[in-house]
Design an enzyme around this catalytic site. Structure first.
Site, PDB file in Angstrom:
ATOM      1  N   ASP A  13      30.215  70.479  58.328  1.00 15.79           N
ATOM      2  CA  ASP A  13      29.738  71.714  57.695  1.00 15.79           C
ATOM      3  C   ASP A  13      30.282  71.860  56.268  1.00 15.79           C
ATOM      4  O   ASP A  13      30.097  72.889  55.622  1.00 15.79           O
ATOM      5  CB  ASP A  13      30.133  72.912  58.562  1.00 15.79           C
ATOM      6  CG  ASP A  13      29.180  74.089  58.415  1.00 15.79           C
ATOM      7  OD1 ASP A  13      28.031  73.879  57.983  1.00 15.79           O
ATOM      8  OD2 ASP A  13      29.603  75.217  58.724  1.00 15.79           O
TER       9      ASP A  13
ATOM     10  N   ARG B 117      27.479  81.712  53.924  1.00 12.79           N
ATOM     11  CA  ARG B 117      27.014  82.612  52.862  1.00 12.79           C
ATOM     12  C   ARG B 117      28.160  83.467  52.331  1.00 12.79           C
ATOM     13  O   ARG B 117      28.156  83.865  51.164  1.00 12.79           O
ATOM     14  CB  ARG B 117      25.841  83.462  53.388  1.00 12.79           C
ATOM     15  CG  ARG B 117      26.179  84.367  54.532  1.00 12.79           C
ATOM     16  CD  ARG B 117      24.953  84.867  55.297  1.00 12.79           C
ATOM     17  NE  ARG B 117      24.350  83.833  56.134  1.00 12.79           N
ATOM     18  CZ  ARG B 117      23.261  84.018  56.893  1.00 12.79           C
ATOM     19  NH1 ARG B 117      22.647  85.202  56.905  1.00 12.79           N
ATOM     20  NH2 ARG B 117      22.799  83.048  57.640  1.00 12.79           N
TER      21      ARG B 117
ATOM     22  N   ASP C 247      29.640  83.780  62.561  1.00 10.34           N
ATOM     23  CA  ASP C 247      29.090  82.427  62.432  1.00 10.34           C
ATOM     24  C   ASP C 247      28.172  82.295  61.206  1.00 10.34           C
ATOM     25  O   ASP C 247      27.772  81.198  60.835  1.00 10.34           O
ATOM     26  CB  ASP C 247      28.326  82.063  63.710  1.00 10.34           C
ATOM     27  CG  ASP C 247      28.081  80.564  63.838  1.00 10.34           C
ATOM     28  OD1 ASP C 247      28.698  79.791  63.070  1.00 10.34           O
ATOM     29  OD2 ASP C 247      27.283  80.173  64.717  1.00 10.34           O
TER      30      ASP C 247
ATOM     31  N   LYS D  16      29.163  74.493  49.742  1.00  8.18           N
ATOM     32  CA  LYS D  16      29.781  75.077  50.928  1.00  8.18           C
ATOM     33  C   LYS D  16      30.680  74.024  51.563  1.00  8.18           C
ATOM     34  O   LYS D  16      30.219  72.952  51.936  1.00  8.18           O
ATOM     35  CB  LYS D  16      28.709  75.508  51.937  1.00  8.18           C
ATOM     36  CG  LYS D  16      29.255  75.837  53.360  1.00  8.18           C
ATOM     37  CD  LYS D  16      28.172  76.254  54.346  1.00  8.18           C
ATOM     38  CE  LYS D  16      28.724  76.404  55.770  1.00  8.18           C
ATOM     39  NZ  LYS D  16      27.687  76.803  56.755  1.00  8.18           N
TER      40      LYS D  16
ATOM     41  N   GLU E 267      28.983  82.319  58.211  1.00  6.96           N
ATOM     42  CA  GLU E 267      30.158  82.269  57.327  1.00  6.96           C
ATOM     43  C   GLU E 267      29.900  81.555  56.014  1.00  6.96           C
ATOM     44  O   GLU E 267      30.553  81.842  55.013  1.00  6.96           O
ATOM     45  CB  GLU E 267      31.337  81.607  58.068  1.00  6.96           C
ATOM     46  CG  GLU E 267      31.401  80.074  57.995  1.00  6.96           C
ATOM     47  CD  GLU E 267      30.217  79.352  58.634  1.00  6.96           C
ATOM     48  OE1 GLU E 267      29.506  79.981  59.447  1.00  6.96           O
ATOM     49  OE2 GLU E 267      29.984  78.172  58.312  1.00  6.96           O
TER      50      GLU E 267
ATOM     51  N   ASP F 184      33.342  74.480  61.552  1.00  5.26           N
ATOM     52  CA  ASP F 184      32.717  75.771  61.834  1.00  5.26           C
ATOM     53  C   ASP F 184      32.603  75.977  63.345  1.00  5.26           C
ATOM     54  O   ASP F 184      31.656  75.527  63.980  1.00  5.26           O
ATOM     55  CB  ASP F 184      31.323  75.825  61.186  1.00  5.26           C
ATOM     56  CG  ASP F 184      30.617  77.155  61.448  1.00  5.26           C
ATOM     57  OD1 ASP F 184      31.275  78.107  61.932  1.00  5.26           O
ATOM     58  OD2 ASP F 184      29.396  77.238  61.156  1.00  5.26           O
TER      59      ASP F 184
ATOM     60  N   LYS G 203      30.371  79.429  68.718  1.00  4.21           N
ATOM     61  CA  LYS G 203      29.223  78.572  69.016  1.00  4.21           C
ATOM     62  C   LYS G 203      29.331  78.013  70.433  1.00  4.21           C
ATOM     63  O   LYS G 203      30.419  77.899  70.971  1.00  4.21           O
ATOM     64  CB  LYS G 203      29.202  77.380  68.034  1.00  4.21           C
ATOM     65  CG  LYS G 203      28.809  77.728  66.622  1.00  4.21           C
ATOM     66  CD  LYS G 203      28.801  76.488  65.742  1.00  4.21           C
ATOM     67  CE  LYS G 203      28.370  76.837  64.319  1.00  4.21           C
ATOM     68  NZ  LYS G 203      26.980  77.338  64.216  1.00  4.21           N
TER      69      LYS G 203
HETATM   70  N1  BES Z   1      26.893  75.709  59.789  1.00  7.57           N
HETATM   71  C1  BES Z   1      25.933  76.502  60.447  1.00  7.57           C
HETATM   72  C2  BES Z   1      24.482  75.978  60.254  1.00  7.57           C
HETATM   73  C3  BES Z   1      24.185  74.641  60.846  1.00  7.57           C
HETATM   74  C4  BES Z   1      23.607  74.525  62.089  1.00  7.57           C
HETATM   75  C5  BES Z   1      24.424  73.485  60.125  1.00  7.57           C
HETATM   76  C6  BES Z   1      23.305  73.283  62.602  1.00  7.57           C
HETATM   77  C7  BES Z   1      24.121  72.247  60.633  1.00  7.57           C
HETATM   78  C8  BES Z   1      23.549  72.141  61.873  1.00  7.57           C
HETATM   79  C9  BES Z   1      26.004  77.935  59.914  1.00  7.57           C
HETATM   80  O1  BES Z   1      27.259  78.368  59.528  1.00  7.57           O
HETATM   81  C10 BES Z   1      25.564  78.839  61.025  1.00  7.57           C
HETATM   82  O2  BES Z   1      26.263  78.890  61.995  1.00  7.57           O
HETATM   83  N2  BES Z   1      24.443  79.505  60.846  1.00  7.57           N
HETATM   84  C11 BES Z   1      23.938  80.365  61.838  1.00  7.57           C
HETATM   85  C12 BES Z   1      23.481  81.651  61.166  1.00  7.57           C
HETATM   86  C13 BES Z   1      23.155  82.766  62.122  1.00  7.57           C
HETATM   87  C14 BES Z   1      24.423  83.251  62.796  1.00  7.57           C
HETATM   88  C15 BES Z   1      22.499  83.882  61.354  1.00  7.57           C
HETATM   89  C16 BES Z   1      22.754  79.679  62.516  1.00  7.57           C
HETATM   90  O3  BES Z   1      22.017  78.959  61.833  1.00  7.57           O
HETATM   91  O4  BES Z   1      22.627  79.816  63.712  1.00  7.57           O
HETATM   92 ZN    ZN Z   2      28.573  76.893  58.914  1.00  7.32          ZN
HETATM   93 MN    MN Z   3      28.369  79.151  61.152  1.00  6.11          MN
END
Ligand code: BES
Ligand code: ZN
Ligand code: MN
Length: 490
Positions: free
Chosen positions: A277, A340, A336, A254, A338, A259, A266
């Site tokens: 990210d 996946r 968010d 990824k 994204e 992000d 966020k």
């Molecule tokens: N890049 C983030 C996950 C992340 C969070 C990485 C903190 C490193 C530190 C990912 O794209 C994300 O935003 N995931 C969301 C998913 C949710 C919207 C289902 C999350 O984990 O909140």
């Molecule tokens: Zn992300």
């Molecule tokens: Mn995200």
């Protein structure tokens, strides 16, 4: 990068020195010799400090004699328990404590040559600093260490294994450099550009631009990219060190260079972390560099999906439906989630084009994995028990630890959408890392596959295990070891 040399147990009489000291009743021979040379100063200092050679402990002795400016005692734990990971931790700690000296020596005592080389690997990585943007580095003097001479009775053996570990060190450094770069510099286009430098090591590198990805039907990845002024890229890296015609093993990353969350934006606090990210993609790139530099006898392919997830008038909206390269449609309920979406297309593509014998993806995929496992273990998800065991073993060996998490149809059912083949979130917070993995599983078919959620381990907010804070390069050592263990025999 710190320069390493090995020499047979000569005893330096001046300068800066670190001595690895095993835990136990008998003091090491190296310690005794240097203690005599400093008229007992080391023994007195160790006693005053309560230093006993325990793993992770150290004792800095300043000016113990006229000629030594600094001697650092570094514990490596019980002699019988010293493994590669313990050696690397001790090497890292030694290098960080010797950092003020431009040249220093490191006495490893009775360790085998292989372990001495792992000490050197830890030292090189422990001395790492990303200083590109500090025009006037006020800490320059604190990071002077440039040459380290490793003193080992088995220096010939150490010398022999060192080139292959140096290759790994260079891969980890490349990964850390990529992860450390800010998102205004490391755009998807710039990342791809840097990946092309692997050609110099014999890696075939192909860069797919928007037109190529459109032709391949990468609707999920391109949906994420559509809000950004920076063009997306997919990079394919191939190292053909194995038998011609042997199916490759594939590593998928990824690479979200920033992000913001997109329209499902966020919160401001901590958003700067989202420059890293792209750590999964950086790890795949560093790994491919390592494999090529040490001329690994394996066919490997790395595929990284590079996009920026931004907010704009062209950004994708919650509720949009996209069509992935696999033909499956996805309702994007949260922009968010994204990572996946990006992986859906590159996983499918890697499988479809290369028919790999197995696939491992790496992604900073979910905040939920940090809730579950903290910053010690990465999450491991797999549809193949043998693959999961192989990865977990390599993780234990390298100290890049993995903890297996479940998959199951009950979780998969949570991805059901009212209007598309699936939705990109489950709708609740429960099992967030598992439902994310479940989503990825829909794009790997029958291929043996593992997903490593590295959100908790790609970045360290504090120095740890002899390694500096910041980008860790997690996964390069682990996957290099995984390849060595299972895929280079004959
Ligand atoms: N890049 C983030 C996950 C992340 C969070 C990485 C903190 C490193 C530190 C990912 O794209 C994300 O935003 N995931 C969301 C998913 C949710 C919207 C289902 C999350 O984990 O909140
Ligand atoms: Zn992300
Ligand atoms: Mn995200």
């Amino acid at each position: 990068m710190l320069q390493i040399s090995f020499s047979t147990h000569t005893q330096p009489t001046a300068g800066a020195l670190a001595i690895l000291v095993p835990e136990g009743d008998a003091q090491s021979a190296a310690f005794q010799a240097f203690d005599a040379a400093t008229h007992g100063a080391l023994g007195r200092a160790a006693k005053a400090e309560g230093f006993k050679g325990k793993d992770g402990t150290s004792c800095v002795v300043l000016a113990p004699s006229d000629s030594f400016e600094r001697i650092v005692l570094v514990g490596i734990g019980k002699a019988d328990d010293v493994d590669a990971w313990a050696a690397e931790k001790a090497g890292g700690l030694a290098a960080s404590l010797l950092a003020r000296a431009p040249k220093a020596a490191l006495a490893v005592g009775a360790l085998s040559g292989v372990l001495a080389a792992h000490v050197a690997l830890g030292a090189v990585l422990g001395a790492y600093h990303f200083g590109l943007y500090q025009t006037e580095d006020k800490d320059d003097k604190k990071r002077a260490l440039a040459e380290l001479s490793v003193l080992s009775a088995h220096s010939a053996e150490a010398q022999e294994v060192w080139p292959s570990l140096l290759a790994v060190a260079r891969g980890v450094v490349l990964t850390r450099d990529l992860v450390s770069e800010p998102a205004n510099v490391l755009t998807p286009v710039e990342f791809a550009e840097r990946a092309t430098t692997l050609r110099a090591h014999g890696v075939e590198v192909e860069v797919l631009d928007r037109a190529a990805m459109t032709a391949l039907g990468f609707g999920a990845l391109l949906g994420v990219a559509q809000g950004s002024a920076n063009e997306p890229r997919t990079v394919v890296m191939r190292w053909n060190g194995g038998k011609e015609g042997d199916a490759p093993i594939a590593f998928i990353g990824k690479g979200v260079t920033f992000d913001s969350g997109g329209i499902s934006i966020k919160p401001a606090a901590g958003m700067e972390d989202m420059k890293w990210d792209m750590a999964g993609a950086a790890t795949v790139t560093g790994l491919m560099a390592s494999l090529a530099l040490r001329k690994a006898a394996v066919n490997a392919v790395g595929v990284v999906g590079l996009v920026e997830n931004m907010v704009s008038g062209t950004a994708q909206r919650p509720g949009d439906v996209v069509r992935s390269a696999s033909g499956q449609t996805i309702e994007v309920l949260n922009t968010d989630a994204e990572g996946r979406l990006v992986l859906a297309d590159v996983l499918w593509y890697a499988r479809d084009r290369f028919a790999p014998r197995l696939m491992v993806d790496l992604a900073t995929l979910t905040g939920a994995i940090i809730v579950g496992l903290g910053h010690e273990y990465a999450g491991l998800f797999s549809n193949d028990d043998a693959l999961a065991v192989g990865l977990a073993d390599a993780g234990a060996f390298t100290g890049e630890k993995l903890w297996r998490m479940p998959l199951g149809k009950e979780y998969d059912a949570l991805l059901k959408s009212d209007i598309a083949d699936m939705q990109n979130i489950s709708g609740g917070r429960a099992g967030g890392s598992i439902t994310a993995a479940q989503f990825l599983k829909r794009f790997v078919g029958e291929t043996a596959w593992a997903h490593l959620d590295i959100a908790g381990v790609a970045w360290a907010s504090k120095a740890k295990n002899g390694q500096p804070k910041g980008a860790t390069g997690f996964g390069v050592r682990l996957l290099d070891r995984f390849v060595r263990n299972g895929f280079e025999q004959g």
